[in-house]
Scaffold this active site. Structure first.
Site, PDB file in Angstrom:
ATOM      1  N   SER A 149      17.058   8.638   4.648  1.00 44.31           N
ATOM      2  CA  SER A 149      17.853   7.621   4.232  1.00 44.31           C
ATOM      3  C   SER A 149      19.220   7.915   4.101  1.00 44.31           C
ATOM      4  O   SER A 149      19.538   8.596   3.306  1.00 44.31           O
ATOM      5  CB  SER A 149      17.140   7.036   3.108  1.00 44.31           C
ATOM      6  OG  SER A 149      18.082   5.982   2.575  1.00 44.31           O
ATOM      7  N   GLU A 174      25.305   1.092   5.359  1.00 43.64           N
ATOM      8  CA  GLU A 174      25.283  -0.257   5.427  1.00 43.64           C
ATOM      9  C   GLU A 174      25.330  -0.630   3.779  1.00 43.64           C
ATOM     10  O   GLU A 174      25.963  -1.774   3.432  1.00 43.64           O
ATOM     11  CB  GLU A 174      24.108  -0.947   5.757  1.00 43.64           C
ATOM     12  CG  GLU A 174      24.089  -1.286   7.556  1.00 43.64           C
ATOM     13  CD  GLU A 174      25.084  -2.103   8.131  1.00 43.64           C
ATOM     14  OE1 GLU A 174      25.855  -2.636   7.169  1.00 43.64           O
ATOM     15  OE2 GLU A 174      24.856  -2.282   9.131  1.00 43.64           O
ATOM     16  N   ASN A 183      21.638   5.749   3.143  1.00 49.11           N
ATOM     17  CA  ASN A 183      22.187   5.240   1.885  1.00 49.11           C
ATOM     18  C   ASN A 183      21.704   6.098   0.781  1.00 49.11           C
ATOM     19  O   ASN A 183      22.555   6.390  -0.124  1.00 49.11           O
ATOM     20  CB  ASN A 183      21.544   3.823   1.502  1.00 49.11           C
ATOM     21  CG  ASN A 183      22.077   3.025   2.758  1.00 49.11           C
ATOM     22  OD1 ASN A 183      23.123   2.423   2.435  1.00 49.11           O
ATOM     23  ND2 ASN A 183      21.349   2.544   3.825  1.00 49.11           N
ATOM     24  N   SER A 234      20.747   5.831  16.108  1.00 46.17           N
ATOM     25  CA  SER A 234      19.413   6.266  16.261  1.00 46.17           C
ATOM     26  C   SER A 234      18.379   5.118  16.321  1.00 46.17           C
ATOM     27  O   SER A 234      17.331   5.249  16.885  1.00 46.17           O
ATOM     28  CB  SER A 234      18.957   7.017  14.982  1.00 46.17           C
ATOM     29  OG  SER A 234      19.627   6.171  13.673  1.00 46.17           O
ATOM     30  N   TRP A 235      18.611   3.946  15.729  1.00 44.68           N
ATOM     31  CA  TRP A 235      17.506   2.939  15.512  1.00 44.68           C
ATOM     32  C   TRP A 235      17.567   2.122  16.846  1.00 44.68           C
ATOM     33  O   TRP A 235      16.367   1.980  17.340  1.00 44.68           O
ATOM     34  CB  TRP A 235      17.930   1.799  14.391  1.00 44.68           C
ATOM     35  CG  TRP A 235      17.015   0.912  14.109  1.00 44.68           C
ATOM     36  CD1 TRP A 235      17.237  -0.364  13.603  1.00 44.68           C
ATOM     37  CD2 TRP A 235      15.702   0.866  13.825  1.00 44.68           C
ATOM     38  NE1 TRP A 235      16.011  -0.918  13.199  1.00 44.68           N
ATOM     39  CE2 TRP A 235      14.878  -0.327  13.408  1.00 44.68           C
ATOM     40  CE3 TRP A 235      14.546   2.076  14.363  1.00 44.68           C
ATOM     41  CZ2 TRP A 235      13.512  -0.448  13.264  1.00 44.68           C
ATOM     42  CZ3 TRP A 235      13.302   1.951  14.074  1.00 44.68           C
ATOM     43  CH2 TRP A 235      12.829   0.600  13.526  1.00 44.68           C
ATOM     44  N   LYS A 289      20.392  -4.108   9.077  1.00 43.17           N
ATOM     45  CA  LYS A 289      20.462  -4.874   7.784  1.00 43.17           C
ATOM     46  C   LYS A 289      21.593  -4.874   6.784  1.00 43.17           C
ATOM     47  O   LYS A 289      21.996  -3.829   6.337  1.00 43.17           O
ATOM     48  CB  LYS A 289      19.227  -3.723   7.025  1.00 43.17           C
ATOM     49  CG  LYS A 289      17.905  -3.758   7.698  1.00 43.17           C
ATOM     50  CD  LYS A 289      16.958  -2.788   7.314  1.00 43.17           C
ATOM     51  CE  LYS A 289      15.626  -2.522   8.105  1.00 43.17           C
ATOM     52  NZ  LYS A 289      14.556  -1.553   7.727  1.00 43.17           N
ATOM     53  N   LYS A 348      17.980  -3.707  -0.010  1.00 43.11           N
ATOM     54  CA  LYS A 348      17.352  -2.418  -0.572  1.00 43.11           C
ATOM     55  C   LYS A 348      18.158  -1.491  -0.292  1.00 43.11           C
ATOM     56  O   LYS A 348      18.333  -0.333  -0.938  1.00 43.11           O
ATOM     57  CB  LYS A 348      15.982  -2.599   0.217  1.00 43.11           C
ATOM     58  CG  LYS A 348      16.130  -2.449   1.921  1.00 43.11           C
ATOM     59  CD  LYS A 348      16.504  -1.078   2.605  1.00 43.11           C
ATOM     60  CE  LYS A 348      16.643  -1.255   3.790  1.00 43.11           C
ATOM     61  NZ  LYS A 348      17.152   0.025   4.554  1.00 43.11           N
TER      62      LYS A 348
END
Length: 346
Positions: A256, A283, A258, A12-13, A107, A193
């Site tokens: 998100s 991640e 996560n 996706s990114w 990340k 984060k």
């Protein structure tokens, strides 16, 4: 000026950033091993697995050949999960014909080695292949970027010129890019984060509400700043896009992965079950292990990270972990700020 750019990774990114680059007139080659996904991209100009209902520019071409992707390319966007970085970089070294600027957009931190992604890239790529490493980070869900919703990120590099060129490549009316000279802080903020987002998801899954999540975000930022400053980062970075900005969006948004994974853990699902149902890399799980190891290496208190480590890897009950966090010895809130400033002065 426009140029050919290779995006390594068709998730996706990577796809969303390819769309930004194509909007800016660049010819973008997206590389991935999945032939079906590349065929879909070239035939229908879509990536329904990761960005359903999004039409992609005809300036974006897909390929399974890394040699084709890298031909006549000076800038590579590294958009693969942390665990795949070394393998992909090794393939780039074999295929590259000229020195490359590598812009990494993932990340994470590698467990055990405790290296940031830029350090992993530098370790794997000899000088004849690697010109510069740039990190791009900030509050930027791919789903919203692909819809051209206003998004702002930061880029950082040891080379100011490389950071500024990356800024020029990506920046447009929908995608605003700032430069930041603090590469360590930008990478640490973006990676850690995800740990706090997992914890925020657990809190929501337990039904603890907004007060608890606000506390997790605030105290989580203190943990990130404590460790990051000890590792050499500028504490001011954590009040910016790669710090509090990315932390807020990752802890509060349904986009998100996560947060979603943490939410399922809070509802009582096991980690293996959660990861299987997600179908995408989370991640924060690997980064929690790395963060736990970093807290010991640098002798930094990271109670949220360590509590999450117990939940993920030591089968601690999520509710009990939260209760133990609340029962910690009382302290002054500004102790953290004093510790960070003392570390910076040292």
């Amino acid at each position: 000026m426009t140029e050919k750019i290779a995006v390594l990774g068709a998730g996706s990114w990577g796809t969303a950033l390819a769309l930004v680059l194509a909007d800016n007139g660049h010819d973008v080659y997206v590389w991935a091993k999945n032939e079906e996904r590349i065929d879909e991209l070239n035939t229908y100009h879509t990536n329904s697995r990761y960005l359903p209902d999004i039409s992609l520019s005809e300036h974006i071409k897909g390929t399974t050949s890394l040699i084709e992707a890298l031909e006549d390319v000076e800038t590579v966007i590294m958009a693969v999960p942390t665990k795949a970085v070394r393998e992909v970089v090794q393939q780039v070294v074999e295929a590259a014909k000229v020195p490359l600027t590598v812009v990494h957009v993932s990340k994470g931190i590698e467990p055990d080695s405790l290296l940031r992604i830029s350090e992993m890239i530098e370790q794997e790529m000899p000088e004849r292949v690697l010109k510069n490493v740039v990190v791009l980070s900030g509050p930027s869900h791919a789903e919203e970027v692909s819809l051209r919703h206003p998004t702002t990120v930061a880029v950082s590099s040891k080379s100011a010129a490389a950071a500024q060129k990356t800024q020029d490549l990506f920046m447009n009316q929908h995608f605003r890019v700032y430069t930041n000279p603090d590469m360590i802080g930008v990478e640490i903020g973006g990676a850690l984060k995800n740990i706090i987002a997992l914890a925020a998801g657990i809190s929501d899954g337990l039904g603890y509400g907004d007060n608890a999540k606000a506390a997790l975000i605030t105290r989580g930022l203190a943990e990130i700043a404590r460790l990051g400053t000890k590792m050499g980062a500028n504490p001011l970075t954590f009040s910016g896009l790669a710090g509090i900005g990315d932390l807020i969006v990752t802890c509060t948004s349904v986009h998100s992965r996560n947060w979603r994974a943490g939410n399922m853990l809070g509802q009582g699902k096991k980690l293996d079950e959660v990861l299987q149902s997600m179908g995408m890399v989370v991640e924060g799980v690997r980064t929690t292990k790395a963060g736990h190891q970093l807290s010991k290496k640098y002798d930094v208190q990271m109670p949220i990270t360590n509590a999450l480590y117990q939940v993920l890897f030591e089968q601690q009950d999520p509710k009990k972990a939260v209760d133990e966090l609340m029962a910690r010895v009382k302290k002054h809130e500004l102790e953290d700020l004093i510790d960070i400033l003392d570390t910076k002065q040292d």
